[in-house]
Scaffold this motif. Sequence first.
Motif, short mmCIF file in Angstrom:
data_model
loop_
_atom_site.label_atom_id
_atom_site.label_comp_id
_atom_site.label_asym_id
_atom_site.label_seq_id
_atom_site.Cartn_x
_atom_site.Cartn_y
_atom_site.Cartn_z
N ASP A 5 0.83 -1.21 0.00
CA ASP A 5 0.00 0.00 0.00
C ASP A 5 0.86 1.26 0.00
N ARG A 6 0.34 2.31 -0.62
CA ARG A 6 0.99 3.61 -0.54
C ARG A 6 0.61 4.26 0.80
N LEU A 7 1.61 4.78 1.49
CA LEU A 7 1.40 5.34 2.81
C LEU A 7 1.89 6.77 2.89
N ALA A 8 1.31 7.50 3.86
CA ALA A 8 1.79 8.85 4.20
C ALA A 8 2.06 8.86 5.70
N LEU A 9 3.26 9.27 6.08
CA LEU A 9 3.66 9.27 7.49
C LEU A 9 4.02 10.68 7.95
N VAL A 10 3.54 11.03 9.14
CA VAL A 10 3.96 12.27 9.79
C VAL A 10 4.95 11.88 10.87
N LEU A 11 6.14 12.45 10.81
CA LEU A 11 7.20 12.05 11.72
C LEU A 11 7.26 12.94 12.95
N ASP A 12 7.75 12.35 14.02
CA ASP A 12 7.99 13.09 15.26
C ASP A 12 9.13 14.08 15.00
N PRO A 13 8.92 15.38 15.22
CA PRO A 13 9.98 16.36 14.93
C PRO A 13 11.24 16.14 15.76
N ASN A 14 11.11 15.41 16.87
CA ASN A 14 12.27 15.16 17.73
C ASN A 14 12.90 13.79 17.50
N ASP A 15 12.27 12.98 16.65
CA ASP A 15 12.79 11.64 16.39
C ASP A 15 12.34 11.22 14.99
N LYS A 16 13.20 11.37 14.01
CA LYS A 16 12.85 11.12 12.61
C LYS A 16 12.64 9.64 12.28
N LYS A 17 12.87 8.77 13.22
CA LYS A 17 12.60 7.34 13.01
C LYS A 17 11.30 6.92 13.68
N LYS A 18 10.52 7.92 14.11
CA LYS A 18 9.26 7.65 14.81
C LYS A 18 8.12 8.38 14.09
N ALA A 19 7.06 7.66 13.75
CA ALA A 19 5.90 8.25 13.07
C ALA A 19 4.77 8.46 14.07
N THR A 20 4.22 9.66 14.09
CA THR A 20 3.11 9.96 15.00
C THR A 20 1.75 9.77 14.35
N LEU A 21 1.74 9.66 13.02
CA LEU A 21 0.48 9.45 12.28
C LEU A 21 0.79 8.68 11.01
N VAL A 22 -0.03 7.67 10.73
CA VAL A 22 0.10 6.86 9.52
C VAL A 22 -1.22 6.89 8.77
N ILE A 23 -1.17 7.22 7.47
CA ILE A 23 -2.37 7.24 6.63
C ILE A 23 -2.18 6.27 5.47
N ASP A 24 -3.09 5.33 5.34
CA ASP A 24 -3.05 4.40 4.21
C ASP A 24 -3.77 5.07 3.03
N LEU A 25 -3.01 5.51 2.03
CA LEU A 25 -3.59 6.24 0.91
C LEU A 25 -4.45 5.36 0.01
N GLU A 26 -4.20 4.06 0.04
CA GLU A 26 -5.04 3.14 -0.75
C GLU A 26 -6.47 3.14 -0.22
N ASP A 27 -6.61 3.16 1.11
CA ASP A 27 -7.94 3.19 1.71
C ASP A 27 -8.59 4.56 1.51
N LEU A 28 -7.78 5.61 1.44
CA LEU A 28 -8.33 6.96 1.29
C LEU A 28 -8.88 7.19 -0.12
N MET A 29 -8.27 6.56 -1.10
CA MET A 29 -8.73 6.76 -2.48
C MET A 29 -10.01 5.99 -2.75
N GLY A 30 -10.94 6.62 -3.46
CA GLY A 30 -12.20 5.99 -3.78
C GLY A 30 -13.32 7.02 -3.84
N ILE A 31 -14.56 6.54 -3.97
CA ILE A 31 -15.75 7.38 -4.08
C ILE A 31 -16.40 7.50 -2.71
#
Length: 283
Positions: free
Chosen positions: A95-121
């Motif tokens: 799946d294509r994903l979008a991640l928002v990273l922790d500004p204090n730790d670039k190896k840590k994601a605070t939010l994950v969005i699955d773009l495959e699930d977002l796309m559609g009608i």
Amino acid sequence: MKKRYIVYVLVGLLVLFCVLDVVFNANSTLIPKKEQPKLITTTLTGDKTVYGLACEGCNDTVIVLLPADNSDPVTYNILDATRAGNIRGKVSIGDRLALVLDPNDKKKATLVIDLEDLMGIWCYIVMPKLKDFANMSNKEQARKLAAMPDSVKQTYYIPREYGFWVKDNWMSQSVGYLREDAIVADASPVVYPPLGYFTAWHIWNGKFVIVSGTPYRNAKGEFMVKDLHNDTCDIAYLDEDSLVLSDGITSRSYYKKKNINEVNKKAQEIASRLSKQVLEENN
């Protein structure tokens, strides 16, 4: 003979290294590069979202992401995001994903969005209001609606589906437009809310941005859109069939349709019947 043997050995080792390189590269990502879907990348100024493909090894603790530039996969810690309920959609390998990273730790994601699930009608239900409702009190509207014959309600007071189609490459399309005969619209005792004209969408630092404008034809007769503006919302909830968007004050729930031809099917049938009836009456 000895030289020939050495050459054979060297060639064999070269072939072996090539085979091992292919094997390791194939295992480092989920699918061969030539079969990977086109990655969505950021286009909005100031967007720090990280985009890529979900690789093998993703679970409730980590996301293994193949970056948009096809560089080596990167592992991000998502334990806190999972505990906080900040995983939007159901992550599947590839799946294509979008991640928002922790500004204090670039190896840590605070939010994950699955773009495959977002796309559609995505649709929601709208109901009409009585004409001139802006000049009526709620009590007067309720009284007029109660006095309306059932046959009129069944003909005109029909729910419609509005929404938008989230497509690849940041494209979006309005959903819910219904072609109506002008005479039928004039005779109708109700009016529906205006339908936004959507053209594009984006992710901006984890928020969902939908772009809309006003369609028109220029002097050459070409179809154009003007007065473009962005509506920015939080993705409060997302799974394969449900979406909730929030502006921080109000929220709206959407459901997913699999076929664009199924949108407003009942309303379209009624509109077509009314148009045919008007045509027969005027002949």
